[in-house]
Design an enzyme around this catalytic site. Structure first.
Site, short mmCIF file in Angstrom:
data_model
loop_
_atom_site.label_atom_id
_atom_site.label_comp_id
_atom_site.label_asym_id
_atom_site.label_seq_id
_atom_site.Cartn_x
_atom_site.Cartn_y
_atom_site.Cartn_z
CB SER A 127 140.98 80.54 29.10
OG SER A 127 142.26 80.33 28.22
CG ASP A 181 139.45 75.87 22.93
OD1 ASP A 181 140.15 76.56 22.34
OD2 ASP A 181 139.22 75.98 24.15
CG HIS A 212 139.57 79.78 23.82
ND1 HIS A 212 139.74 78.46 24.78
CD2 HIS A 212 139.92 80.59 24.37
CE1 HIS A 212 140.40 78.99 25.92
NE2 HIS A 212 140.27 80.29 25.59
#
Length: 285
Positions: A127, A181, A212
Site C-alpha cells: 500500500s 481492491d 486490499h
C-alpha cells in the site's frame, strides 16, 4: 471511516521506531527491506521472512512514526507521508514522500557499507509503503536488485521523469494488485505499471482475486521472483566500486563509512575526523 476500518491503527511510541530486523539463518549474502502500509508497523509484516524462506537473506522491516493523516480526519497513525485523498487528482505530500525516500536510501547505503552489493538488495512494500519503495528504487543512484510493489502505486508521477536516475530505470519491478481492491483501486496499480514501462522500466504486473490485502498465491509468486533476483549462490563480498557512487559515499554517516572501509580491509586507525574516512572511501571508486 473507510481507512479507519480497513487498517488496524497500531499506536507505537516514537522511541520504538527502530526497524524489526530478522537476521539470516545462513551466511548473509542479500537483504530485503519491506515497508508497511498506513496504520501498521514493521512487526505487522515481519512474518514475510518465514513466507519467503530465503535463509541467506536479512530482512529489515522499518516502522513509520505516527503523524496526522488527512484522509483519516487528521487522526494520528503511523504513516510514511500524509495521504490527502484517494482520487487520481488528489494532491500529494511531496515533502513527506521525499523524506521517506531519503530514509530508505540511507537503509540501502547502510547495507552496501556492510558489504552487500546493491544488486543483492531488494526493497518493497504494501500500500503506502509500496508507493514509498517504488519512488525510492526509481531514484536511487545505483541499480538495486529489484523492487516489489504490493497493492501500491507510483507517487509523484508528474515529477518522476525529472527524479528518475539511470540506475533506477534498470531496476526490475514486481507489482501485485487485487482486482477487488476498494482502497487503492486496481486501476491505480495498473496505470502505474504502464506509466513505468513508458519510462523504460521492466515491470512484472500481476492481478489477484483479492481486495486490499495479500494472498498465498501472491507470496508464492513473490518468492519465485525474489529467488531469481537473489539466488543463493550470489555470495557476499565487499561492495565493489561499481556498486558505489560519489553521492552515496558523501551521504554516509561515520558508522557507515567505517563499516564500508572495514569491509574492504582498509586501515582506519589514522582517521580522526569524518573527512579522513571520506577521503579513504572516495579512493575505492
Amino acid at each position: 471511516p473507510l481507512l479507519l476500518t480497513t487498517f488496524a491503527l497500531l499506536w507505537v511510541p516514537s522511541s520504538s521506531m527502530n526497524p524489526v530486523v530478522i537476521q539470516p539463518r545462513g551466511r548473509h549474502t542479500a537483504t530485503v527491506i519491506m515497508l508497511h502500509g498506513l496504520g501498521d508497523s514493521g512487526h505487522g509484516w515481519s512474518s514475510m521472512s518465514d513466507e519467503l524462506n530465503l535463509p541467506w537473506v536479512k530482512f529489515i522491516f522499518p516502522s513509520a512514526s505516527p503523524r496526522p493523516v488527512t484522509i483519516n480526519g487528521g487522526a494520528m497513525c503511523p504513516a510514511w507521508a500524509d495521504i490527502k485523498g484517494l482520487s487520481a487528482d488528489a494532491p500529494e505530500d511531496e515533502e513527506g514522500t521525499l523524506k521517506t525516500r531519503a530514509y530508505v536510501h540511507s537503509l540501502i547505503a547502510s547495507e552496501i557499507s556492510l558489504g552487500i552489493p546493491a544488486a543483492r538488495i531488494l526493497i518493497g512494500g504494501f500500500s503506502q509503503g509500496a508507493a514509498m519503495a517504488c519512488i525510492a528504487a526509481l531514484t536511487y543512484e545505483c541499480t538495486i536488485g529489484g523492487c516489489f510493489v504490493l497493492s501500491g502505486w507510483l507517487p509523484l508521477k508528474d515529477k518522476i521523469q525529472t527524479l528518475i536516475t539511470e540506475g533506477g530505470k534498470k531496476v526490475p519491478f514486481f507489482m501485485g494488485h487485487g482486482a477487488q481492491d476498494p482502497v487503492v483501486p486496481f486501476a491505480f496499480g495498473q496505470l502505474s505499471s504502464q506509466f513505468m514501462r513508458m519510462l523504460g522500466v521492466t515491470v512484472d504486473f500481476r492481478q489477484y482475486p483479492m481486495a486490499h490485502s495479500s494472498s498465498p498465491q501472491e507470496m508464492t509468486d513473490l518468492k519465485r521472483w525474489a529467488e531469481l533476483r537473489l539466488p543463493e549462490s550470489g555470495g557476499a563480498a565487499a561492495a565493489p566500486a561499481a556498486a558505489l557512487s560519489a553521492e552515496a559515499i558523501e551521504a554516509m554517516s561515520v558508522k557507515q563509512l567505517k563499516d564500508l572501509l572495514s569491509s574492504h580491509k582498509v586501515d582506519i586507525s589514522d582517521c580522526v575526523e569524518k573527512g579522513d574516512l571520506l577521503r579513504k572511501a572516495r579512493a575505492l571508486l
